[in-house]
Design a protein around this motif. Structure first.
Motif, PDB file in Angstrom:
ATOM      1  N   ALA A  56       0.825  -1.210   0.000  1.00  0.00           N
ATOM      2  CA  ALA A  56       0.000   0.000   0.000  1.00  0.00           C
ATOM      3  C   ALA A  56       0.860   1.261   0.000  1.00  0.00           C
ATOM      4  N   ALA A  57       2.129   1.142   0.411  1.00  0.00           N
ATOM      5  CA  ALA A  57       3.022   2.294   0.405  1.00  0.00           C
ATOM      6  C   ALA A  57       3.411   2.682  -1.017  1.00  0.00           C
ATOM      7  N   ALA A  58       3.315   1.727  -1.930  1.00  0.00           N
ATOM      8  CA  ALA A  58       3.662   1.979  -3.323  1.00  0.00           C
ATOM      9  C   ALA A  58       2.415   2.395  -4.094  1.00  0.00           C
ATOM     10  N   ALA A  59       2.635   2.994  -5.222  1.00  0.00           N
ATOM     11  CA  ALA A  59       1.522   3.333  -6.105  1.00  0.00           C
ATOM     12  C   ALA A  59       1.155   2.103  -6.928  1.00  0.00           C
ATOM     13  N   VAL A  60       0.136   2.225  -7.746  1.00  0.00           N
ATOM     14  CA  VAL A  60      -0.246   1.139  -8.638  1.00  0.00           C
ATOM     15  C   VAL A  60       0.976   0.778  -9.490  1.00  0.00           C
ATOM     16  N   PRO A  61       1.347  -0.502  -9.540  1.00  0.00           N
ATOM     17  CA  PRO A  61       2.554  -0.890 -10.282  1.00  0.00           C
ATOM     18  C   PRO A  61       2.355  -0.759 -11.787  1.00  0.00           C
ATOM     19  N   GLY A  62       3.436  -0.423 -12.467  1.00  0.00           N
ATOM     20  CA  GLY A  62       3.408  -0.311 -13.916  1.00  0.00           C
ATOM     21  C   GLY A  62       3.886  -1.590 -14.575  1.00  0.00           C
ATOM     22  N   LEU A  63       4.041  -1.543 -15.872  1.00  0.00           N
ATOM     23  CA  LEU A  63       4.483  -2.718 -16.614  1.00  0.00           C
ATOM     24  C   LEU A  63       5.940  -3.062 -16.349  1.00  0.00           C
ATOM     25  N   ASP A  64       6.674  -2.158 -15.701  1.00  0.00           N
ATOM     26  CA  ASP A  64       8.064  -2.447 -15.346  1.00  0.00           C
ATOM     27  C   ASP A  64       8.158  -3.435 -14.177  1.00  0.00           C
ATOM     28  N   ASN A  65       7.055  -3.669 -13.472  1.00  0.00           N
ATOM     29  CA  ASN A  65       6.996  -4.640 -12.388  1.00  0.00           C
ATOM     30  C   ASN A  65       6.791  -6.023 -13.000  1.00  0.00           C
ATOM     31  N   SER A  66       7.643  -6.971 -12.665  1.00  0.00           N
ATOM     32  CA  SER A  66       7.573  -8.308 -13.283  1.00  0.00           C
ATOM     33  C   SER A  66       6.280  -9.049 -12.950  1.00  0.00           C
ATOM     34  N   ASN A  67       5.564  -8.639 -11.921  1.00  0.00           N
ATOM     35  CA  ASN A  67       4.316  -9.302 -11.546  1.00  0.00           C
ATOM     36  C   ASN A  67       3.083  -8.649 -12.161  1.00  0.00           C
ATOM     37  N   THR A  68       3.250  -7.568 -12.908  1.00  0.00           N
ATOM     38  CA  THR A  68       2.119  -6.879 -13.528  1.00  0.00           C
ATOM     39  C   THR A  68       1.789  -7.539 -14.858  1.00  0.00           C
ATOM     40  N   LEU A  69       0.544  -8.012 -14.981  1.00  0.00           N
ATOM     41  CA  LEU A  69       0.096  -8.622 -16.234  1.00  0.00           C
ATOM     42  C   LEU A  69      -0.669  -7.639 -17.103  1.00  0.00           C
ATOM     43  N   ALA A  70      -1.315  -6.633 -16.496  1.00  0.00           N
ATOM     44  CA  ALA A  70      -2.063  -5.631 -17.259  1.00  0.00           C
ATOM     45  C   ALA A  70      -2.070  -4.321 -16.492  1.00  0.00           C
ATOM     46  N   PHE A  71      -2.143  -3.215 -17.235  1.00  0.00           N
ATOM     47  CA  PHE A  71      -2.067  -1.869 -16.658  1.00  0.00           C
ATOM     48  C   PHE A  71      -2.915  -0.925 -17.505  1.00  0.00           C
ATOM     49  N   ILE A  72      -3.571   0.033 -16.837  1.00  0.00           N
ATOM     50  CA  ILE A  72      -4.312   1.068 -17.552  1.00  0.00           C
ATOM     51  C   ILE A  72      -4.232   2.379 -16.777  1.00  0.00           C
ATOM     52  N   ARG A  73      -4.081   3.473 -17.503  1.00  0.00           N
ATOM     53  CA  ARG A  73      -4.122   4.803 -16.897  1.00  0.00           C
ATOM     54  C   ARG A  73      -4.946   5.708 -17.798  1.00  0.00           C
ATOM     55  N   SER A  74      -5.903   6.365 -17.200  1.00  0.00           N
ATOM     56  CA  SER A  74      -6.683   7.376 -17.893  1.00  0.00           C
ATOM     57  C   SER A  74      -6.383   8.695 -17.196  1.00  0.00           C
ATOM     58  N   SER A  75      -5.949   9.691 -17.949  1.00  0.00           N
ATOM     59  CA  SER A  75      -5.550  10.950 -17.317  1.00  0.00           C
ATOM     60  C   SER A  75      -6.115  12.149 -18.055  1.00  0.00           C
ATOM     61  N   ILE A  76      -6.238  13.230 -17.336  1.00  0.00           N
ATOM     62  CA  ILE A  76      -6.641  14.514 -17.900  1.00  0.00           C
ATOM     63  C   ILE A  76      -5.551  15.515 -17.562  1.00  0.00           C
ATOM     64  N   THR A  77      -4.961  16.107 -18.590  1.00  0.00           N
ATOM     65  CA  THR A  77      -3.933  17.120 -18.404  1.00  0.00           C
ATOM     66  C   THR A  77      -4.614  18.481 -18.499  1.00  0.00           C
ATOM     67  N   ALA A  78      -4.680  19.180 -17.373  1.00  0.00           N
ATOM     68  CA  ALA A  78      -5.376  20.461 -17.337  1.00  0.00           C
ATOM     69  C   ALA A  78      -4.574  21.554 -16.635  1.00  0.00           C
ATOM     70  N   ALA A  79      -3.407  21.214 -16.080  1.00  0.00           N
ATOM     71  CA  ALA A  79      -2.598  22.231 -15.401  1.00  0.00           C
ATOM     72  C   ALA A  79      -2.264  23.347 -16.388  1.00  0.00           C
TER      73      ALA A  79
END
Length: 173
Positions: A76-99
């Motif tokens: 829980a101290a880590a964020a959602v793992p990305g594809l660079d994590n050997s245990n990650t089988l699937a990943f998705i990110r939906s973002s809005i750039t508004a800054a």
């Protein structure tokens, strides 16, 4: 069929959903595959489909919704793992750039492929009993949810293959 495995079922689809416990909070859920370790049973993953709730568009603020499916529990101290994590089988990110924008910004979606290329026999093997789903929002006003389906089949492994798969999965956690 991967070497050292023998199919024990036809293709099955397993549905799941996980909702953040509070807005912008790393939340993890697990799904029990009910594998039979006495018979060296594993789950061969053929495809994964993830759908994450869209982020909240707010003027001048970037926001995102991120989710992943992994073979091991994530801290829980880590964020959602990305594809660079050997245990990650699937990943998705939906973002809005508004800054820096006076309106709600521009939306983007990044994800791993939902269905493997036709040349792949499988995209992963789950050797322990559970798989895990993580979701986390960033600068959202409401909670975010990930839902999806995992497609694959049960297989029995040779003793040496089973031991290697379990050890690899557990030690890489």
């Amino acid at each position: 069929m991967p070497t050292g495995l023998k199919s024990a079922s036809s293709t099955v689809a397993i549905g799941f959903a996980v909702t953040e416990t509070a807005a912008n909070t790393f939340t993890q859920g697990s799904v029990d595959l009910n594998l039979d370790p006495l018979n060296n049973e594993v789950f061969v993953v053929q495809a994964i489909n993830l759908d994450v709730t869209r982020p909240d568009g707010q003027a001048g603020a970037d926001s995102s919704s991120t989710a992943a499916l992994t073979t091991t529990s994530q801290s829980a101290a880590a964020a959602v793992p990305g594809l660079d994590n050997s245990n990650t089988l699937a990943f998705i990110r939906s973002s809005i750039t508004a800054a820096g924008f006076a309106d709600s910004g521009i939306g983007f979606t990044n994800q791993s492929m939902e269905t493997p290329a036709s040349g792949l026999e499988y995209i992963g093997i789950i050797a322990t009993n559970d798989f895990f789903i993580q979701v986390e929002g960033f600068q959202n006003t409401g909670v975010k949810t990930v839902s999806g389906k995992l497609y694959g089949y049960r297989a029995r492994a040779d003793a040496s293959v089973y031991a290697a798969l379990v050890q690899s999965e557990v030690l890489s956690a």
